[in-house]
Enzyme design. Structure first.
Site, PDB file in Angstrom:
ATOM      1  N   GLY A  72       0.793  -1.225   0.000  1.00 16.76           N
ATOM      2  CA  GLY A  72       0.000   0.000   0.000  1.00 16.76           C
ATOM      3  C   GLY A  72       0.823   1.271   0.000  1.00 16.76           C
ATOM      4  O   GLY A  72       0.490   2.237  -0.690  1.00 16.76           O
ATOM      5  N   ASN A 152      -7.547   4.189   8.919  1.00 16.18           N
ATOM      6  CA  ASN A 152      -6.899   3.031   9.525  1.00 16.18           C
ATOM      7  C   ASN A 152      -6.942   3.046  11.045  1.00 16.18           C
ATOM      8  O   ASN A 152      -6.829   2.002  11.679  1.00 16.18           O
ATOM      9  CB  ASN A 152      -5.449   2.922   9.054  1.00 16.18           C
ATOM     10  CG  ASN A 152      -4.677   4.211   9.270  1.00 16.18           C
ATOM     11  OD1 ASN A 152      -5.073   5.269   8.779  1.00 16.18           O
ATOM     12  ND2 ASN A 152      -3.580   4.145   9.996  1.00 16.18           N
ATOM     13  N   GLN A 180      -7.372  -0.196   3.935  1.00 16.90           N
ATOM     14  CA  GLN A 180      -8.199  -0.790   4.991  1.00 16.90           C
ATOM     15  C   GLN A 180      -9.558  -1.274   4.474  1.00 16.90           C
ATOM     16  O   GLN A 180     -10.224  -2.064   5.148  1.00 16.90           O
ATOM     17  CB  GLN A 180      -8.429   0.228   6.113  1.00 16.90           C
ATOM     18  CG  GLN A 180      -7.192   0.605   6.882  1.00 16.90           C
ATOM     19  CD  GLN A 180      -6.622  -0.533   7.704  1.00 16.90           C
ATOM     20  OE1 GLN A 180      -7.320  -1.457   8.094  1.00 16.90           O
ATOM     21  NE2 GLN A 180      -5.321  -0.481   7.974  1.00 16.90           N
ATOM     22  N   SER A 200      -3.468  -3.353  -0.323  1.00 11.78           N
ATOM     23  CA  SER A 200      -2.354  -4.150   0.185  1.00 11.78           C
ATOM     24  C   SER A 200      -2.832  -5.537   0.568  1.00 11.78           C
ATOM     25  O   SER A 200      -3.893  -5.692   1.184  1.00 11.78           O
ATOM     26  CB  SER A 200      -1.739  -3.451   1.400  1.00 11.78           C
ATOM     27  OG  SER A 200      -0.629  -4.173   1.889  1.00 11.78           O
ATOM     28  N   HIS A 202      -1.774  -7.826   2.791  1.00 10.20           N
ATOM     29  CA  HIS A 202      -1.788  -8.356   4.150  1.00 10.20           C
ATOM     30  C   HIS A 202      -2.894  -7.787   5.024  1.00 10.20           C
ATOM     31  O   HIS A 202      -3.004  -8.136   6.203  1.00 10.20           O
ATOM     32  CB  HIS A 202      -0.415  -8.156   4.825  1.00 10.20           C
ATOM     33  CG  HIS A 202      -0.105  -6.761   5.237  1.00 10.20           C
ATOM     34  ND1 HIS A 202      -0.044  -6.364   6.544  1.00 10.20           N
ATOM     35  CD2 HIS A 202       0.181  -5.658   4.500  1.00 10.20           C
ATOM     36  CE1 HIS A 202       0.270  -5.086   6.613  1.00 10.20           C
ATOM     37  NE2 HIS A 202       0.417  -4.635   5.396  1.00 10.20           N
ATOM     38  N   THR A 238      11.332  -8.027 -11.588  1.00 11.53           N
ATOM     39  CA  THR A 238      10.683  -9.339 -11.643  1.00 11.53           C
ATOM     40  C   THR A 238       9.516  -9.407 -10.662  1.00 11.53           C
ATOM     41  O   THR A 238       9.646  -9.036  -9.495  1.00 11.53           O
ATOM     42  CB  THR A 238      11.698 -10.450 -11.309  1.00 11.53           C
ATOM     43  OG1 THR A 238      12.788 -10.365 -12.217  1.00 11.53           O
ATOM     44  CG2 THR A 238      11.062 -11.821 -11.394  1.00 11.53           C
ATOM     45  N   CYS A 326       3.208   6.978  20.421  1.00 10.45           N
ATOM     46  CA  CYS A 326       4.290   6.864  21.414  1.00 10.45           C
ATOM     47  C   CYS A 326       5.062   5.566  21.263  1.00 10.45           C
ATOM     48  O   CYS A 326       6.254   5.514  21.516  1.00 10.45           O
ATOM     49  CB  CYS A 326       3.719   6.936  22.826  1.00 10.45           C
ATOM     50  SG  CYS A 326       2.938   8.511  23.211  1.00 10.45           S
TER      51      CYS A 326
END
Length: 396
Positions: A72, A152, A180, A200, A202, A238, A326
């Site tokens: 992404g 997200n 998302q 994306s 995953h 590739t 953080c």
């Protein structure tokens, strides 16, 4: 051994066994380079074509409009940088929002250093783009509008169709970061007037390191990686054949189960949200109450630090994330939570839980009880909470 309850599916998802099974032959048996001319390479080439067709079908797009990438972030970079380069003769103004993923925001900062102007739109208290402000921001030299499909962090789904219509009305390209949303929300690029879309693998039970960029036919976007004729000469190198096969299979499964999964996740999400808001005082839900991803619950707990909450949840076997940055070494709270108007001290006490269709009601009950116990303990150590209760009494 303690159980693990995984509630960080916005960060990454488990690769489905069927996806792994589909990928394995392209590591071990059908490992030919798809650009080679001999017969042994044909299965790899055919597999890429099949995956491209599957993904195009999921979007209502043409197969030749799907370009495979490394994920992404690469797709976002490509969409913005290549559009800027190709259309700079028309103008150097780009419109985005203050709550985009950093793959968009940092790319915009890069473009600003190279002579482009970027307008960062405000959002309302739910994280929704204000359409009237979008219209006002459009200038004669505006070449691109980039607004994420769904956030997200807080899960808010944007009015993408309306944004696309505004862009089309003014002859401006519209890109959406759908990382998302793809595989979780129905998306038709023609109906929504989307010119470019990032996704994306995953995020939908596919492999990491692979994604795609949809580019509508006629968009004059330039090549992003030079050095080969792959992806119709627009992205050299590739192809990641196993990854592309996995992305295609994950897309196929996600689309076949989309409505069923949405319904199940939304039911669990609403149960979780309802219990937390009812049983944990001084808590608010971040994001839109209804126009949100079916698996997203984002809370802000007053008088605590989100990082302490995360660590203690982890001790209970619960995987979540904080809206605060953080944990990545920054002392600043989430830019998204600040953009929706949360003060720093409340934004620091945020928790994002993102479900999958495999989670259960029993797990949600365990999570709620853990949150209640941990929040109570952390507040008992908070001078701010003690001072507040002294001034206002026990009633919220």
């Amino acid at each position: 051994m303690k159980q693990t309850i995984y509630l960080d599916n916005a960060a990454t998802t488990r690769v489905r066994p069927e996806v792994v099974e589909a990928m394995i032959p392209y590591f071990t048996e059908l490992y030919g380079n798809p650009s080679s001319v001999y017969e042994f390479a044909s299965p790899a080439k055919q597999a890429i074509t099949a995956a491209r067709e599957t993904i195009a079908g999921a979007l209502g797009a043409k197969p030749q409009e799907i370009y495979f990438t490394g994920g992404g972030s690469e797709s976002d970079n490509w969409a913005l940088k290549a559009t800027a380069e190709a259309y700079q003769a028309k103008g150097k103004h780009i419109i985005t929002t203050k709550i985009e993923h950093h793959a968009i925001l940092h790319t915009c900062e890069y473009l600003e250093k190279h002579g482009f102007e970027v307008t960062y739109l405000d959002v309302d208290e739910f994280g929704t783009v204000k359409l009237d402000e979008l219209r006002k921001a459009i200038r004669p030299d505006t070449i691109l509008i980039s607004v994420m499909f769904a956030n997200n962090e807080i899960g808010t789904i944007q009015p993408v169709k309306e944004i696309g219509a505004i862009a089309k009305e003014h002859g401006i390209l519209f890109h959406t970061d759908a990382v998302q949303a793809f595989g979780h929300e129905p998306i038709d690029v023609d109906e929504l007037n989307i010119d470019m879309l990032s996704a994306s693998g995953h995020k939908l039970n596919g492999p990491k390191g692979v994604g795609f960029l949809y580019i509508r036919t006629g968009v004059k976007i330039r090549s992003f990686i030079h050095g080969g004729a792959q992806e119709r000469k627009r992205r050299g190198g590739t192809e990641n054949v196993p990854g592309i096969v996995g992305l295609g299979k994950a897309t196929e499964i996600a689309m076949a189960n989309l409505e069923e999964n949405k319904e199940k996740e939304a039911k669990l999400r609403d149960y979780l949200i309802g219990r937390v808001l009812k049983e944990v005082p001084f808590t608010r839900l971040n994001g839109h109450p209804t126009e949100r991803l079916s698996n997203n619950a984002n809370f802000a707990f007053q008088f605590i630090e989100g990082e302490s909450l995360l660590i203690m949840l982890d001790m209970d076997g619960i995987c979540g994330s904080s809206g605060s940055a953080c944990t990545s070494g920054s002392l600043d709270p989430s830019h998204v939570l600040l953009a929706i108007g949360l003060p720093h001290e409340i934004a620091h006490g945020s928790l994002r839980l993102t479900l999958s269709e495999t989670n259960t009601k029993e797990e949600m009950d365990f999570v709620v009880e853990s949150i209640k116990r941990i929040v109570e303990r952390l507040r008992s150590m908070s001078p701010l909470y003690e001072d507040y209760m002294k001034k206002h009494g026990e009633a919220q």
